[in-house]
Design a protein around this motif. Sequence first.
Motif, PDB file in Angstrom:
ATOM      1  N   ALA A 199     -17.797  57.925  69.704  1.00 39.11           N
ATOM      2  CA  ALA A 199     -18.657  57.464  68.627  1.00 39.11           C
ATOM      3  C   ALA A 199     -18.447  55.976  68.374  1.00 39.11           C
ATOM      4  CB  ALA A 199     -18.363  58.243  67.344  1.00 39.11           C
ATOM      5  N   PRO A 200     -19.519  55.242  68.054  1.00 38.03           N
ATOM      6  CA  PRO A 200     -19.364  53.822  67.711  1.00 38.03           C
ATOM      7  C   PRO A 200     -18.538  53.670  66.442  1.00 38.03           C
ATOM      8  CG  PRO A 200     -21.572  54.609  67.183  1.00 38.03           C
ATOM      9  CD  PRO A 200     -20.912  55.698  67.950  1.00 38.03           C
ATOM     10  N   LYS A 201     -17.802  52.597  66.349  1.00 39.39           N
ATOM     11  CA  LYS A 201     -16.902  52.370  65.212  1.00 39.39           C
ATOM     12  C   LYS A 201     -17.384  51.162  64.410  1.00 39.39           C
ATOM     13  CE  LYS A 201     -14.247  55.677  66.680  1.00 39.39           C
ATOM     14  NZ  LYS A 201     -12.888  55.501  67.179  1.00 39.39           N
ATOM     15  N   GLY A 202     -18.036  51.423  63.306  1.00 34.52           N
ATOM     16  CA  GLY A 202     -18.508  50.363  62.425  1.00 34.52           C
ATOM     17  C   GLY A 202     -19.877  49.835  62.840  1.00 34.52           C
ATOM     18  N   GLY A 203     -20.584  49.234  61.873  1.00 28.88           N
ATOM     19  CA  GLY A 203     -21.880  48.645  62.192  1.00 28.88           C
ATOM     20  C   GLY A 203     -22.856  48.764  61.042  1.00 28.88           C
ATOM     21  N   ARG A 204     -24.121  48.626  61.375  1.00 28.52           N
ATOM     22  CA  ARG A 204     -25.174  48.672  60.371  1.00 28.52           C
ATOM     23  C   ARG A 204     -25.535  50.124  60.067  1.00 28.52           C
ATOM     24  NH1 ARG A 204     -28.023  43.903  59.849  1.00 28.52           N
ATOM     25  NH2 ARG A 204     -29.926  45.055  59.308  1.00 28.52           N
ATOM     26  N   ALA A 205     -25.715  50.418  58.783  1.00 28.71           N
ATOM     27  CA  ALA A 205     -26.047  51.778  58.365  1.00 28.71           C
ATOM     28  C   ALA A 205     -27.360  52.254  58.959  1.00 28.71           C
ATOM     29  CB  ALA A 205     -26.098  51.858  56.838  1.00 28.71           C
ATOM     30  N   SER A 206     -28.252  51.330  59.303  1.00 28.21           N
ATOM     31  CA  SER A 206     -29.544  51.688  59.885  1.00 28.21           C
ATOM     32  C   SER A 206     -29.437  52.011  61.366  1.00 28.21           C
ATOM     33  CB  SER A 206     -30.540  50.548  59.688  1.00 28.21           C
ATOM     34  OG  SER A 206     -30.056  49.356  60.296  1.00 28.21           O
TER      35      SER A 206
END
Length: 371
Positions: A60-67
């Motif tokens: 899973a990606p770790k952190g970023g834009r909620a969109s």
Amino acid sequence: MPRARKPPRLWLRTEKDGDRQRSTWVILDGATHHRTGCLAHQVAEAGQALNDYLASKYEAPKGGRASEITLGAVLTVYLDEKSAGSARPKETQQTIGRLNDFFGAKTVSEVKGKLCREFEIHRGTRSGARRDLEVMRAAVRHYHKEYGLDVLPAFTLPDKGTPREVYLTRSQAAELLWAALGWEKEGTGDNAYWKRRRDQKRAHLARLILIGLYTGTRPGAILSLQWIRSTTGGWADLDRGVIFRRAEGERVAHNKRKPPVKIARRLIAHLKRWRRLDGWSEEKVGLRYIVNYLGSQVTKPNKAFRSAIAAAQLPSTVTPHVLRHTRGTWLAQANVPPNEAAASLGLTAEEYERTYLHNDPDFQKSAADAY
């Protein structure tokens, strides 16, 4: 120009097995082959093996834009990092599976009140939807704390259910105990009488009933109680007159607290007798679990409990958990100070007041008679 690497896929490979040829499904991932153990006709099983393989490789990606971050990725992180350390790992994993089915493809920014209400309808039960959404909210907060989100959504939870009003009267509790000890109520009304049964298949319920009525301990914790310290359940310290509901090193959910509880004088006499019957003495070790059936731990008392309810002609709404509710109601009726009553049940004072305090005969008396 080098060709793009193909994603993992299934391949039906034919191998020699002595004089015969056998076809089996394998997973091709670049230059490596992974056996699935599935024969040619086991197409569905091979497909599931490929799905499991892809899931194991997914990170899973770790952190970023909620969109851009999906709720499926958030739940995956929570499953990997928090579920094993929760008070009920298996239950948490099942909840995450349900949430992923509904929310997995949606992004964090899509969490709005409308979506939460749609999930409540999908779930089919208000209390169940509330519990699941609390896990979803915890997963998003954990993700934001550890890896960061530019926007933290607000969850709209269904209202809490109203407190249960089902509890036993003193006479009903006595009838339930009689039924557990092998008696059965015949007839109705003024013509009712008690008849002794020959078999004693419900006798173990007497211990569950008395401990529940005198301590308000949850049924699951009662069934795990043992005569000595253990990492698999609480125990009864008869020397100090205290039941320790929590196992050694056990982690519990914030809403399922298991504080120690003082043993009532009437109950401790029963416990000492039961301990002797279970074969314990200064020289001898006896049976392990306080509530046992022919020496073995009781894990599912519901069938025997329903039989006792029917024998006592009590409403079908009476369940093992009603014993805890009865204890809370009786404490309020006895005008026990709320803080002390709440502590014995493992509740906050606010929870106890909301659920039980209206049963106190002096409930709001000063306010009602103020003028």
